[in-house]
Design a protein around this motif. Structure first.
Motif, PDB file in Angstrom:
ATOM      1  N   PRO A 177      22.881  27.733  25.372  1.00  9.87           N
ATOM      2  CA  PRO A 177      22.869  28.822  26.130  1.00  9.87           C
ATOM      3  C   PRO A 177      23.697  29.883  25.694  1.00  9.87           C
ATOM      4  O   PRO A 177      24.538  29.912  24.921  1.00  9.87           O
ATOM      5  N   ARG A 178      23.322  31.254  26.333  1.00 12.67           N
ATOM      6  CA  ARG A 178      24.334  32.403  26.151  1.00 12.67           C
ATOM      7  C   ARG A 178      25.349  32.138  26.691  1.00 12.67           C
ATOM      8  O   ARG A 178      25.545  31.679  27.974  1.00 12.67           O
ATOM      9  N   VAL A 179      26.486  32.389  25.948  1.00  9.58           N
ATOM     10  CA  VAL A 179      27.958  32.221  26.887  1.00  9.58           C
ATOM     11  C   VAL A 179      28.687  33.585  26.320  1.00  9.58           C
ATOM     12  O   VAL A 179      28.105  34.379  25.419  1.00  9.58           O
ATOM     13  N   SER A 276      30.084  41.657  23.223  1.00 10.47           N
ATOM     14  CA  SER A 276      29.374  40.517  22.487  1.00 10.47           C
ATOM     15  C   SER A 276      29.058  39.026  23.342  1.00 10.47           C
ATOM     16  O   SER A 276      30.206  38.570  23.704  1.00 10.47           O
ATOM     17  N   PHE A 277      27.918  38.927  23.446  1.00  9.88           N
ATOM     18  CA  PHE A 277      27.979  37.355  23.797  1.00  9.88           C
ATOM     19  C   PHE A 277      27.738  36.337  22.596  1.00  9.88           C
ATOM     20  O   PHE A 277      27.876  36.888  21.390  1.00  9.88           O
ATOM     21  N   ALA A 278      27.648  35.174  22.845  1.00  7.22           N
ATOM     22  CA  ALA A 278      27.502  34.246  22.009  1.00  7.22           C
ATOM     23  C   ALA A 278      26.546  33.303  22.098  1.00  7.22           C
ATOM     24  O   ALA A 278      25.712  33.159  23.130  1.00  7.22           O
ATOM     25  N   ARG A 279      25.813  32.324  20.897  1.00 10.67           N
ATOM     26  CA  ARG A 279      24.778  31.781  20.843  1.00 10.67           C
ATOM     27  C   ARG A 279      23.646  32.322  21.504  1.00 10.67           C
ATOM     28  O   ARG A 279      23.139  33.268  20.905  1.00 10.67           O
ATOM     29  N   GLN A 676      29.953  26.925  31.656  1.00 10.81           N
ATOM     30  CA  GLN A 676      29.826  28.457  31.523  1.00 10.81           C
ATOM     31  C   GLN A 676      28.399  28.693  30.985  1.00 10.81           C
ATOM     32  O   GLN A 676      27.558  28.086  30.340  1.00 10.81           O
ATOM     33  N   VAL A 677      27.743  30.106  31.773  1.00  8.94           N
ATOM     34  CA  VAL A 677      26.671  30.301  31.209  1.00  8.94           C
ATOM     35  C   VAL A 677      26.430  31.798  31.473  1.00  8.94           C
ATOM     36  O   VAL A 677      26.561  32.031  32.825  1.00  8.94           O
ATOM     37  N   MET A 678      25.762  32.458  30.726  1.00  5.37           N
ATOM     38  CA  MET A 678      25.274  33.868  30.988  1.00  5.37           C
ATOM     39  C   MET A 678      23.825  33.846  31.617  1.00  5.37           C
ATOM     40  O   MET A 678      23.073  33.851  30.526  1.00  5.37           O
ATOM     41  N   ALA A 679      23.660  33.819  32.843  1.00  2.00           N
ATOM     42  CA  ALA A 679      22.168  33.775  33.310  1.00  2.00           C
ATOM     43  C   ALA A 679      21.818  35.129  33.747  1.00  2.00           C
ATOM     44  O   ALA A 679      22.361  35.981  33.916  1.00  2.00           O
TER      45      ALA A 679
END
Ligand code: MCN
Ligand code: CUM
Length: 772
Positions: A177-179, A276-279, A676-679
């Motif tokens: 997921p986006r983190v 900057s997000f990651a993944r 952790q997750v950017m939802a």
């Protein structure tokens, strides 16, 4: 050795960007888009301009007049500094207010009237390439879809052939997921354009001061010597501070427009929503093996969500970073991967967060695949790994995707981790607990990283080769100053780089100052990310110290009136072979080198030296991790009971700092695996804009880490060191996830995606009978 920088950090005496205060300094604030995708119909700034404390309001239109509305990204795309045509993610920069204080700047944001016309957003990367998907990047000429790139590696035909003939083929879809890296210090800058000298000084949160300076020069058309980038103390970077953000550019423009220094510091929500997000890798993995578990091949398809602008930081030739190392630590016959990158209406970024350029994703993929294979074959996952690990005599190892692993003894490292964890006893305990209906899981992961980018003939960022400079000056009294192109965000460079020089020259580390983070004071180099400081600048430091030692030898020979060939080195002094009493310390030699001592023809005085290090290869650190969890079947809550990490980063310069790096990375791994997750919701609203929603692990969620080490020196690094700064973040998520899924095995759960929150764990087990 304790960290030299702790004296100021622990007493609250660090100097971070927000500590910089200049006479007459003004404050900037960014107006951000509430929409994920919308057309900008009009912007009315008149009310904001009328605010008594506002000095300037800058919009995309202002910037367009200066040819600064768009800036290049690290991946050769362009990104809007301030939106002109439309907004493409929630939180995107729309206008910049400069005011006398931070409060007024923020207040004035609310006085700006923007008329938006909402557009349908692309939120799910899997729908980005649909025929009827709205086109996000209509600013790019001739654009009719959201496709960014296709990239592949390995041998497709050979891989298909091995798969076609394999006894066992196991497949698994998984999402990384986006983190977000979420450093404690958010991003910011103080820009000061001196109208008299025309020199721009910018104090800024950057991991790569020299690369930033060159980019500012190219973007703004200012000559490089008229730009000074200073990266003071940095409160954590984790990759978040590699790129250039619109706010930095706006503070520069703000200073040019007002003639005053302008400070811009983002708040937590801005940091989480826009930087900057990651993944964000949707991965389809396949693994082929024999019935008794000899792994034969791996085949992967990835869909990469890059957000609205392709701002990924990685060497030019590698649009998917170093994902090509997805074959992991195993001896296999064939491999192939294809990666497709797409635009979505989310913030740009794409590599940050202790990732070693996408190796985190690659390691997670292969380590989950191996566990899924173990599940299908009903084999012990540790034994399955042991059976397939590369053997020490296979190094240097040429991987099936073209990487040359420099050195390793994998079985020894895995054995040590299993012993430290008491693996066999754990399995016995687990069996007993299962009989009692309790959920206990043991997760194993093995990783190999490729860090220290990189050889100039293969690697560059925006055309800049990835070498780094080092400069060593030895003062007459034998104290020294080392100047570096890399920058520390908390890794303790002032200590470890002084230790490298100390080891080579026998000067006390306390007598060696390390200077970094100021382009006017340090040699050019590409900066700190991908754990490259030790592999590249650490090597440069050893080489430059050895050059000083060789110069010292000539001076000593003049002092002792013998030929240099008759001299022998022992730490801190040159002496006459066979006559140890006749010698000169490095301090005596330094003084003599600055004195009237007559030196041989052609030999300059002083001992100073410089070096530019172009690494011959990457370094390949590796490690074996074992995680033990207890899962509450009724609530789905996961408790990490024990975690054993055995890392091999070659020769360790400072064992305490290495352990600290590993501790931090393990906490990252627990965070990503469990919380952790950017939802985003279906309108593209960001659901993790504060630490109430975006959960970072604390000491409460972390066990007391247990570490072990093996040392396999890098054969091509001058002191045998490999990078370690990201190892644990790369290796640990798979160990934690493997442990949780091992706990859920009685329910027949084969895979579940991160983050394994209580809700996710509980759902995964629901409706499935428990079987021991
Ligand atoms: N070291 C050592 N012996 C080795 C290898 C490293 O003593 N064999 C030491 C080094 O000298 C350095 C530290 O360990 O002091 C990390 O070194 P290295 O692996 O070279 O990594 P970098 O210094 O290049 O740091 C970058 C790396 C990255 S890319 C991220 S992301 C990350 C990380 O470091 N961000 C961090 N660790 C971090 N730690 C802190 N506290 N804050 C961050 O933002
Ligand atoms: Cu990829 S995060 Mo670190 O390389 O700065």
């Amino acid at each position: 050795m304790h960290r030299k920088e702790d004296a100021r950090f622990l007493r609250g005496h660090g100097t971070y960007v927000d500590d910089v205060t200049l006479p007459g300094m003004l404050h900037g604030a960014v107006l951000r888009s509430p929409y994920a995708h919308a057309k900008i119909v009009s912007i009315d700034t008149s009310a904001a301009e009328a605010h008594p404390k506002v000095r300037a309001v800058i919009t995309g239109e202002t910037l367009a007049g200066l040819n600064l509305a768009w800036m290049p990204t690290l991946s050769g795309d362009v990104q809007a500094v301030l939106a002109t045509d439309k907004v493409r993610f929630q939180g995107q920069e729309v206008a910049f207010v400069v005011a006398e204080d931070r409060y007024s700047a923020r207040d004035a944001l609310e006085l700006i009237d923007v008329d938006y016309e909402a557009l349908e957003p692309v939120v799910d990367a899997r729908k980005a390439l649909d025929e009827d998907a709205p086109v996000i990047r209509d600013d790019l000429e001739g654009r009719t879809d959201n496709h960014i790139f296709d990239w592949e590696t390995g041998d497709a035909a050979r891989t298909d052939e091995v798969f076609a003939n394999a006894e066992v083929v196991t497949t698994q879809d998984m999402l990384y997921p986006r983190v977000h890296p979420a450093p404690l210090e958010t991003c910011g800058s103080v820009a000061d354009m001196d109208p008299i000298t025309g020199k721009l000084t910018i104090w800024t949160t950057t991991q790569a001061p020299h690369a930033h300076r060159t980019l500012y020069a190219l973007v703004a058309g200012l000559p490089e010597h008229k730009i000074r980038v200073i990266s003071p103390d940095i409160g954590g970077g984790f990759g978040n501070k590699v790129g250039i953000y619109p706010g930095y550019v706006c503070s520069v423009v703000g200073s040019i427009v007002t003639g005053k220094p302008v400070k811009w510091i983002e708040d937590r929500s801005e940091n989480l929503m826009s930087t900057s997000f990651a993944r964000d890798y949707h991965m389809h993995g396949e693994i082929a093996s024999t019935k008794d578990g000899k792994i034969l091949a791996i085949r992967v398809k990835v869909l990469a969500d890059h957000g609205a602008f392709n701002g990924t930081a990685q060497p030019t030739k590698y649009p998917a970073g170093f994902f090509g190392v997805f074959t992991g630590s195993y001896d296999i016959e064939a491999a192939h991967a294809s990666v497709t990158g797409v635009y979505t209406n989310k913030a740009p970024g794409g590599v940050a967060y202790a990732c070693s350029f996408r190796i985190t994703e690659a390691v997670y993929l292969v380590e989950r695949l191996v566990d899924v294979l173990a599940y299908d074959l009903d084999m012990d996952p540790a034994q399955l790994r042991m059976k397939n690990l590369l053997k020490p005599d296979q190094f240097p190892y040429q991987s099936k995707t073209g990487w040359e692993y420099d050195s390793g003894d994998y079985p020894r490292t895995l054995r040590m981790a299993l012993d430290l964890a008491h693996y066999d006893e754990l399995r016995m305990e687990q069996a007993k607990r299962r009989d009692a209906g309790e959920l206990m899981g043991i997760g194993v992961a093995f990783f190999t990283e490729a860090v220290g980018a990189g050889p100039r003939k293969h690697m560059d960022i925006l055309g800049l080769g990835m070498a780094d400079g080092a400069e060593l000056r030895v003062h007459p009294t034998g104290k020294a100053v080392l100047r570096l192109s890399v920058q520390s965000q908390g890794q303790g460079h002032e200590t470890t780089f002084a230790q490298i020089v100390a080891e080579e020259l026998g000067i006390s580390p306390d007598d060696i100052d390390v200077v970094h983070g100021d382009t006017d004071q340090t040699p050019f180099g590409l900066g700190t990310y991908g754990s490259r400081s030790t592999p590249v600048s650490g090597a440069a430091t050893a080489v430059v110290a050895r050059k000083v030692r060789e110069r010292a030898k000539i001076v000593a020979s003049a002092m002792l009136e013998v030929s240099p060939d008759d001299l022998e080195w022992e730490k801190g002094r040159w002496f006459v072979k066979g006559d140890p009493a006749a010698g000169k310390s490095i301090q005596d030699i330094a003084m003599a080198a600055h004195s009237s001592l007559e030196l041989p023809e052609g030999v300059e005085g002083q001992l100073d030296a410089t070096c530019v290090y172009n690494p011959p290869n990457l370094t390949y650190p590796f490690g074996a991790y074992v995680c033990v969890v207890d899962v509450d079947a009724e609530t789905g809550q996961v408790k990490v009971r024990d975690f054993v990490a055995v890392d091999d980063c070659g020769v360790r310069i400072n064992p305490m700092i290495v352990e600290g790096q590993v501790h931090g990375g393990l906490a990252d791994g627990v965070g990503m695996a469990l919380m952790q997750v950017m939802a985003f919701d279906e309108d593209g609203n960001h659901l993790g804009g504060s630490f109430m929603d975006y959960l970072l692990p604390t000491s409460m969620e972390c066990p007391s880490w247990r570490l072990g080490e093996t040392v396999t020196p890098s054969p091509h690094h001058p002191i045998g060191a490999k990078g370690v700064g990201e190892s644990a973040t790369v290796g640990s998520p798979a160990a934690v996830v493997n442990a949780v899924l091992d706990a859920l095995k009685p329910y027949g759960v084969r895979h579940a995606d991160m983050p394994l929150t209580p809700a996710a764990v509980w759902s995964a087990a629901q409706g499935r009978p428990f079987r021991t």
